[in-house]
Motif scaffolding. Structure first.
Motif, PDB file in Angstrom:
ATOM      1  N   MET A   1       0.850  -1.186   0.000  1.00 33.17           N
ATOM      2  CA  MET A   1       0.000   0.000   0.000  1.00 33.17           C
ATOM      3  C   MET A   1       0.888   1.239   0.000  1.00 33.17           C
ATOM      4  N   VAL A   2       0.599   2.170  -0.936  1.00 39.62           N
ATOM      5  CA  VAL A   2       1.326   3.432  -1.031  1.00 39.62           C
ATOM      6  C   VAL A   2       0.347   4.564  -0.745  1.00 39.62           C
ATOM      7  N   LYS A   3       0.708   5.429   0.189  1.00 40.79           N
ATOM      8  CA  LYS A   3      -0.169   6.538   0.569  1.00 40.79           C
ATOM      9  C   LYS A   3      -0.344   7.515  -0.597  1.00 40.79           C
ATOM     10  N   PRO A   4      -1.446   8.260  -0.599  1.00 41.77           N
ATOM     11  CA  PRO A   4      -1.627   9.278  -1.636  1.00 41.77           C
ATOM     12  C   PRO A   4      -0.457  10.261  -1.665  1.00 41.77           C
ATOM     13  N   LYS A   5       0.028  10.534  -2.880  1.00 48.18           N
ATOM     14  CA  LYS A   5       1.129  11.473  -3.146  1.00 48.18           C
ATOM     15  C   LYS A   5       2.479  10.972  -2.635  1.00 48.18           C
ATOM     16  N   ALA A   6       2.553   9.739  -2.153  1.00 46.20           N
ATOM     17  CA  ALA A   6       3.818   9.207  -1.649  1.00 46.20           C
ATOM     18  C   ALA A   6       4.603   8.523  -2.766  1.00 46.20           C
ATOM     19  N   THR A   7       5.916   8.422  -2.561  1.00 47.84           N
ATOM     20  CA  THR A   7       6.816   7.886  -3.575  1.00 47.84           C
ATOM     21  C   THR A   7       7.850   6.986  -2.925  1.00 47.84           C
ATOM     22  N   LEU A   8       8.077   5.815  -3.495  1.00 47.47           N
ATOM     23  CA  LEU A   8       9.171   4.957  -3.056  1.00 47.47           C
ATOM     24  C   LEU A   8      10.478   5.479  -3.652  1.00 47.47           C
ATOM     25  N   SER A   9      11.595   4.945  -3.191  1.00 51.64           N
ATOM     26  CA  SER A   9      12.884   5.396  -3.704  1.00 51.64           C
ATOM     27  C   SER A   9      13.096   4.933  -5.140  1.00 51.64           C
ATOM     28  N   LEU A  10      13.930   5.681  -5.865  1.00 55.29           N
ATOM     29  CA  LEU A  10      14.412   5.232  -7.164  1.00 55.29           C
ATOM     30  C   LEU A  10      15.489   4.195  -6.877  1.00 55.29           C
ATOM     31  N   GLN A  11      15.280   2.944  -7.323  1.00 59.46           N
ATOM     32  CA  GLN A  11      16.105   1.849  -6.827  1.00 59.46           C
ATOM     33  C   GLN A  11      16.352   0.795  -7.887  1.00 59.46           C
ATOM     34  N   MET A  12      17.219  -0.163  -7.491  1.00 59.98           N
ATOM     35  CA  MET A  12      17.554  -1.270  -8.373  1.00 59.98           C
ATOM     36  C   MET A  12      17.887  -2.484  -7.512  1.00 59.98           C
ATOM     37  N   HIS A  13      17.609  -3.696  -8.059  1.00 59.22           N
ATOM     38  CA  HIS A  13      17.929  -4.942  -7.372  1.00 59.22           C
ATOM     39  C   HIS A  13      18.896  -5.774  -8.215  1.00 59.22           C
ATOM     40  N   HIS A  14      19.867  -6.354  -7.547  1.00 55.71           N
ATOM     41  CA  HIS A  14      20.856  -7.177  -8.250  1.00 55.71           C
ATOM     42  C   HIS A  14      20.374  -8.609  -8.498  1.00 55.71           C
ATOM     43  N   HIS A  15      19.443  -9.097  -7.665  1.00 55.42           N
ATOM     44  CA  HIS A  15      19.160 -10.534  -7.664  1.00 55.42           C
ATOM     45  C   HIS A  15      17.710 -10.894  -7.948  1.00 55.42           C
ATOM     46  N   ARG A  16      16.824  -9.928  -8.151  1.00 61.81           N
ATOM     47  CA  ARG A  16      15.421 -10.271  -8.364  1.00 61.81           C
ATOM     48  C   ARG A  16      14.757  -9.397  -9.413  1.00 61.81           C
ATOM     49  N   ALA A  17      13.777  -9.977 -10.061  1.00 58.16           N
ATOM     50  CA  ALA A  17      12.850  -9.245 -10.930  1.00 58.16           C
ATOM     51  C   ALA A  17      11.514  -9.135 -10.196  1.00 58.16           C
ATOM     52  N   GLU A  18      10.644  -8.210 -10.662  1.00 56.99           N
ATOM     53  CA  GLU A  18       9.368  -7.986  -9.982  1.00 56.99           C
ATOM     54  C   GLU A  18       8.239  -7.811 -10.995  1.00 56.99           C
ATOM     55  N   HIS A  19       7.076  -8.367 -10.651  1.00 57.49           N
ATOM     56  CA  HIS A  19       5.844  -8.141 -11.402  1.00 57.49           C
ATOM     57  C   HIS A  19       4.896  -7.363 -10.485  1.00 57.49           C
ATOM     58  N   TRP A  20       4.302  -6.284 -10.999  1.00 56.66           N
ATOM     59  CA  TRP A  20       3.377  -5.472 -10.215  1.00 56.66           C
ATOM     60  C   TRP A  20       1.995  -5.520 -10.839  1.00 56.66           C
TER      61      TRP A  20
END
Length: 485
Positions: free
Chosen positions: A397-416
């Motif tokens: 859950m992401v709050k209204p107007k909130a933002t996660l960091s600009l990031q990268m992972h070395h060992h995993r892929a993600e499906h959203w």
């Protein structure tokens, strides 16, 4: 007489005796264990209600743990309360350094106040009679205005062995303190009740900032000097005040009681008068599950059912269900607490010993002593709902107007997959908007970011796959909350 009060809420505890509901990164003071508000919010509200015609109450000064900083701000925001300051301890050094930080803030940085009276409370207590509490605190404020140190004492209603005691001389609304007494055994606790001049130590103090600083300098100059050195290196950012990290770690760890309070009545030449105001306001420190049972509404057999709980043929038992149906049959004086990732079953009379379970979890390097399955972050939360070899599923859950960091992972892929709300997804050079039932794929090693540009919470399901799925596989490039790697 016009005077300024500075409410000081000590919010740095870990609440290990209320595990598994209370965890190190989401401790009991931030939980709603009694009423609709959390214990922290109740503490703030009680102290901010002290204003009257001759008294100005500043915004609360919160002294807390660096790890809890966003929980603190979120809960203040829910109340629509602005803090005078949020002082962040980089590591726990007990209550004497914590109170000293608040006194130094009052001395140096609190605008428009000359030596304010500090009204100090732990963040993890509950009171059922707000009017009686306010009346007692106003009595304490008046007693502290002449330079006295004032503590609130609770008249004991049972021979409690888990509290320290205060022995007084005389009676009335303001009583001289004769001595502070350590936690007694059961026989001694019963004698204290019979004698009648003993009160539980509530841990709530009222005193001028200058009085605390002078008393600490007299009795524990090592703590006073070390805390002053850490304060001199303080930095302010994003609404927080952080003392010097290395300097704070060098402060001796000590409680308010051991550092100053117990020494004053024992030394007639100390120069500080200690007084006690009795508090009869339905007080509880909710220090263990026994205390939660004590203050909760019970059925005819003394049972407490919280959440989706069914109790049959049992007496004096507490069942707290968080995520599923919990049923109990034939229990007597038992505590059962269920969370999504842990269950506690304990003899109610031995609930103080739950902290030993937490210590064992730490020894075994298990995360259940520190984290809930549902983990709060400044932008919202995530719940790890399933995991197996090379995969993990999270509800986010992401709050209204909130933002996660600009990031990268070395060992995993993600499906959203978007469940509700609107997602703004940055993936490499692309930026797209996704709505309900839409999805996207984040390849391993790709720089990405998730944001909620909308006015309602964004909820997504994240499916991770890869050779390593630990939370430390994150390289942050930009972050709103100062967490860049």
């Amino acid at each position: 007489m016009n005077q300024t009060l500075l409410p000081v809420v000590m919010a740095g505890g870990s609440g290990t005796r209320l595990w598994p509901l209370s965890r190190a990164l989401y401790p009991k003071q931030f939980l709603a264990l009694s009423g609709d508000e959390t214990l922290f919010q109740q503490a703030v509200r009680r102290l901010t209600s002290l204003a009257d015609a001759g008294t100005q109450v500043a915004g609360p000064c919160i002294v807390g743990n660096e790890e809890h900083r966003f929980l603190t701000l979120d809960q203040l925001r829910e109340m629509k309360v602005s803090a005078s300051a949020v002082l962040l301890e980089p590591t726990g050094r007990n209550t004497a350094p914590a109170l000293t930080l608040a006194a130094l803030y009052a001395r140096d940085d609190l605008e428009g106040a000359q030596d304010p009276i500090l009204v100090v409370t732990p963040a993890d207590q509950t009171v059922t009679d707000a009017a009686a509490f306010t009346a007692a605190l106003r009595e304490a404020v008046q007693a502290a205005s002449d330079g006295s140190i004032v503590i609130l004492g609770i008249r004991p209603d049972r021979p409690e062995t888990g509290f320290g005691y205060i022995r007084t001389r005389g009676d009335g609304q303001v009583q001289p303190v004769a001595a502070f007494v350590e936690k007694p055994d059961a026989e001694t606790a019963q004698r204290y009740i019979t004698e009648g001049c003993y009160y539980w130590n509530s841990g709530m103090f009222v005193l001028r900032a200058s009085v605390w600083l002078k008393a600490l300098a007299q009795f524990r100059p090592d703590i006073a000097e070390a805390t002053d050195a850490a304060w001199a290196q303080r930095k302010a950012d994003n609404g927080f005040i952080r003392p010097g990290k290395a300097e704070f770690a060098a402060i001796p760890s000590e409680s308010v009681d051991y550092a100053v309070m117990e020494r004053c009545p024992a030394d007639p030449k100390c120069g500080f008068t200690v007084k006690m105001v009795p508090l009869e306001a339905g007080w509880s420190d909710l220090g263990a599950w026994e205390a939660v049972w004590q203050v909760s509404e019970k059925d005819a057999n003394g049972n407490v059912a919280q959440g989706d709980a069914v109790i049959e043929s049992s007496r004096n038992t507490l069942v707290h269900a968080t995520s599923r149906l919990v049923s109990a049959v034939g229990l007597d004086n038992v505590v059962v607490v269920e969370t999504p990732d842990a269950v506690l079953v304990a003899d109610r009379s031995r609930s103080q010993e739950v902290k030993k379970i937490v210590a064992k979890l730490e020894q075994r390097e298990r995360s259940e002593g520190t984290l809930h399955r549902l983990v709060h972050r400044p932008w919202g939360w995530y719940d790890s709902i399933d995991a197996g070899p090379r995969f993990q599923v999270k509800r986010i859950m992401v709050k209204p107007k909130a933002t996660l960091s600009l990031q990268m992972h070395h060992h995993r892929a993600e499906h959203w997959i978007v469940v509700s709300g609107t997602a703004e997804v940055t993936c490499g050079e692309k930026k797209i908007l996704l709505t309900e039932n839409q999805s996207t794929y984040i390849p391993l090693g790709e720089v990405h970011r998730l944001a909620n540009p909308g006015t309602i919470p964004l909820e997504i399901i994240e499916v991770q796959s890869g050779s390593y799925l630990g939370e430390d596989d994150i390289v942050r490039f930009q972050d709103t909350y100062g967490r860049v790697s």
